[in-house]
Design an enzyme around this catalytic site. Structure first.
Site, PDB file in Angstrom:
ATOM      1  N   ASN A  33       0.854  -1.185   0.000  1.00 54.70           N
ATOM      2  CA  ASN A  33       0.000   0.000   0.000  1.00 54.70           C
ATOM      3  C   ASN A  33       0.896   1.243   0.000  1.00 54.70           C
ATOM      4  O   ASN A  33       0.817   2.101   0.884  1.00 54.70           O
ATOM      5  CB  ASN A  33      -0.970  -0.006   1.189  1.00 54.70           C
ATOM      6  CG  ASN A  33      -2.039   1.052   0.990  1.00 54.70           C
ATOM      7  OD1 ASN A  33      -2.178   1.960   1.798  1.00 54.70           O
ATOM      8  ND2 ASN A  33      -2.771   0.973  -0.092  1.00 54.70           N
ATOM      9  N   LEU A  34       1.733   1.291  -0.999  1.00 53.04           N
ATOM     10  CA  LEU A  34       2.848   2.237  -0.998  1.00 53.04           C
ATOM     11  C   LEU A  34       2.395   3.665  -1.297  1.00 53.04           C
ATOM     12  O   LEU A  34       1.444   3.881  -2.040  1.00 53.04           O
ATOM     13  CB  LEU A  34       3.890   1.772  -2.023  1.00 53.04           C
ATOM     14  CG  LEU A  34       4.363   0.325  -1.812  1.00 53.04           C
ATOM     15  CD1 LEU A  34       5.396  -0.059  -2.865  1.00 53.04           C
ATOM     16  CD2 LEU A  34       4.920   0.110  -0.414  1.00 53.04           C
ATOM     17  N   HIS A  35       3.120   4.610  -0.702  1.00 52.28           N
ATOM     18  CA  HIS A  35       2.838   6.032  -0.909  1.00 52.28           C
ATOM     19  C   HIS A  35       4.162   6.761  -1.137  1.00 52.28           C
ATOM     20  O   HIS A  35       5.233   6.117  -1.183  1.00 52.28           O
ATOM     21  CB  HIS A  35       2.069   6.606   0.285  1.00 52.28           C
ATOM     22  CG  HIS A  35       2.694   6.289   1.618  1.00 52.28           C
ATOM     23  ND1 HIS A  35       3.912   6.792   2.008  1.00 52.28           N
ATOM     24  CD2 HIS A  35       2.287   5.488   2.624  1.00 52.28           C
ATOM     25  CE1 HIS A  35       4.205   6.352   3.206  1.00 52.28           C
ATOM     26  NE2 HIS A  35       3.242   5.531   3.608  1.00 52.28           N
ATOM     27  N   HIS A  38       7.320   5.747   0.772  1.00 54.11           N
ATOM     28  CA  HIS A  38       8.034   4.544   0.322  1.00 54.11           C
ATOM     29  C   HIS A  38       8.837   4.839  -0.944  1.00 54.11           C
ATOM     30  O   HIS A  38       9.974   4.386  -1.096  1.00 54.11           O
ATOM     31  CB  HIS A  38       7.041   3.416   0.014  1.00 54.11           C
ATOM     32  CG  HIS A  38       6.243   2.958   1.192  1.00 54.11           C
ATOM     33  ND1 HIS A  38       4.900   3.226   1.330  1.00 54.11           N
ATOM     34  CD2 HIS A  38       6.597   2.226   2.279  1.00 54.11           C
ATOM     35  CE1 HIS A  38       4.453   2.684   2.443  1.00 54.11           C
ATOM     36  NE2 HIS A  38       5.453   2.076   3.045  1.00 54.11           N
ATOM     37  N   GLN A  62       4.151  -9.151  13.419  1.00 56.40           N
ATOM     38  CA  GLN A  62       4.304  -7.847  14.060  1.00 56.40           C
ATOM     39  C   GLN A  62       2.957  -7.202  14.397  1.00 56.40           C
ATOM     40  O   GLN A  62       2.922  -6.061  14.842  1.00 56.40           O
ATOM     41  CB  GLN A  62       5.168  -6.919  13.217  1.00 56.40           C
ATOM     42  CG  GLN A  62       4.547  -6.428  11.916  1.00 56.40           C
ATOM     43  CD  GLN A  62       5.554  -5.664  11.075  1.00 56.40           C
ATOM     44  OE1 GLN A  62       6.430  -6.234  10.433  1.00 56.40           O
ATOM     45  NE2 GLN A  62       5.447  -4.341  11.066  1.00 56.40           N
ATOM     46  N   GLY A 150      12.318   4.357   6.898  1.00 54.22           N
ATOM     47  CA  GLY A 150      11.838   5.723   7.102  1.00 54.22           C
ATOM     48  C   GLY A 150      12.020   6.191   8.538  1.00 54.22           C
ATOM     49  O   GLY A 150      11.882   5.417   9.484  1.00 54.22           O
ATOM     50  N   GLN A 156      11.297   1.972  15.327  1.00 53.29           N
ATOM     51  CA  GLN A 156      11.612   0.820  14.465  1.00 53.29           C
ATOM     52  C   GLN A 156      13.033   0.950  13.897  1.00 53.29           C
ATOM     53  O   GLN A 156      13.795  -0.027  13.862  1.00 53.29           O
ATOM     54  CB  GLN A 156      10.602   0.735  13.322  1.00 53.29           C
ATOM     55  CG  GLN A 156      10.991  -0.284  12.247  1.00 53.29           C
ATOM     56  CD  GLN A 156       9.904  -0.494  11.226  1.00 53.29           C
ATOM     57  OE1 GLN A 156       8.938  -1.194  11.493  1.00 53.29           O
ATOM     58  NE2 GLN A 156      10.043   0.101  10.053  1.00 53.29           N
TER      59      GLN A 156
HETATM   60  O1  PAF Z   1       7.888  -0.428   8.267  1.00 57.39           O
HETATM   61  C1  PAF Z   1       7.311  -1.407   7.750  1.00 57.39           C
HETATM   62  O2  PAF Z   1       6.607  -1.290   6.751  1.00 57.39           O
HETATM   63  C2  PAF Z   1       7.484  -2.780   8.373  1.00 57.39           C
HETATM   64  O3  PAF Z   1       7.519  -2.706   9.761  1.00 57.39           O
HETATM   65  C3  PAF Z   1       8.702  -3.553   7.833  1.00 57.39           C
HETATM   66  C4  PAF Z   1      10.022  -2.855   8.176  1.00 57.39           C
HETATM   67  C5  PAF Z   1       8.588  -3.693   6.322  1.00 57.39           C
HETATM   68  C6  PAF Z   1       8.752  -4.948   8.461  1.00 57.39           C
HETATM   69  O4  PAF Z   1       7.578  -5.659   8.177  1.00 57.39           O
END
Ligand code: PAF
Length: 285
Positions: A33-35, A38, A62, A150, A156
């Site tokens: 679901n890229l924006h 990303h 996660q 990011g 994270q």
């Molecule tokens: O930031 C994310 O989209 C996720 O936490 C990642 C780093 C791809 C791990 O699933």
């Protein structure tokens, strides 16, 4: 042209071929679901690498039991087109079976101590263990020279830095700036869960971060700075998990912030949607 692969052996052969040719391989892991955020990571990786791989994998380990794993937006065609336009060479699309051959419940798990005890780690138990688990697997699968993450996911990024150093992954980490909408709202795949009224108040998170930064820079008591941010967000209808100022390494900032790099961080819910954002700043000596 972007190549899409789902077979681990084929991915390994492609990346090994590039490396044999002396090419540097960059990697952008995502959950799809890229924006624009990303795509800017893809462009950042591209600046430092000859080939760029992106992965799309909605990682079950996660997400907590009551979180949005099932409804997390999956938009494969949009993602592939956007990645190609951003200059990505290869899209890695592992299945859950490829990622977790023994099943997600019987997988070897990572546990990152210390920095996962606070903030999102405290509010989303097991979340960062799941992130560390999948990122380790993705690094082993793709074997990149560098990977871009990011800054919006500040904690994270800290967890992944810890992981890479502790396990000596031969991967250089790049940190991409947070992309924002014109009104300051940090871009996130979860923004699309917001209805019109929620979308209108969502930028209040960024305004609260700016106010926290300014108050900390003015030398105000940290407890007051955080209480004001909490009240401000609650007044606008947010259910706040945390609104805190911390040192850049996520340790406690003290009663009033002292010289050095700091970060203000917020996690807050609007209806069922949990949003996070942060603002880095430095306090002069
Ligand atoms: O930031 C994310 O989209 C996720 O936490 C990642 C780093 C791809 C791990 O699933």
């Amino acid at each position: 042209m972007i190549e899409t692969l789902g077979e681990l052996g084929v991915l390994r052969a492609r990346v090994a071929g590039w490396k044999r040719d002396g090419l540097r391989v960059g990697f952008v892991p995502t959950m799809g679901n890229l924006h624009a955020g990303h795509f800017s990571l893809v462009r950042l990786a591209r600046q430092h690498a000859d080939r760029v791989v992106a992965s799309v994998f909605v990682n079950p380990t996660q997400f907590g039991p009551n979180e949005d794993y099932a409804r997390y937006p999956r938009t494969p065609e949009h993602d592939a087109a956007g990645l190609a336009a951003a200059g990505c060479d290869l899209l890695w699309l592992p299945t859950v079976e490829t990622m977790y051959p023994y099943g997600a419940d019987r997988a070897v798990h990572m546990r990152v101590p210390g920095i996962t005890d606070v903030l999102d780690g405290a509010h989303r138990p097991g979340h960062f263990d799941g992130v560390a688990t999948v990122v380790s697997r993705l690094f082993n699968q793709v074997q990149p020279d560098l990977a871009a993450f990011g800054r919006k996911d500040y904690q994270q990024l800290a967890v992944i830095r810890y992981l890479v150093r502790d396990l000596a992954f031969p991967v250089e980490l790049l940190a991409g700036e947070t992309e924002r909408e014109a009104d300051g709202l940090a871009m996130s795949s979860r923004n699309q869960y917001l209805d019109a009224a929620q979308r209108a108040v969502a930028p209040e998170i960024y305004r609260a971060l700016l106010a926290m930064r300014d108050a900390a820079l003015a030398g105000r008591e940290m407890a007051e700075v955080e209480a004001e941010a909490l009240q401000r967000l609650q007044r606008h209808g947010f259910d706040v998990d945390y609104a805190q100022v911390r040192r850049a390494d996520l340790s406690d900032a003290g009663a009033t912030a002292t010289a050095g790099p700091h970060v203000a961080l917020v996690a807050a819910r609007l209806g069922g949607t949990r949003l996070i954002d942060n603002l880095e700043f430095a306090i002069g000596a």
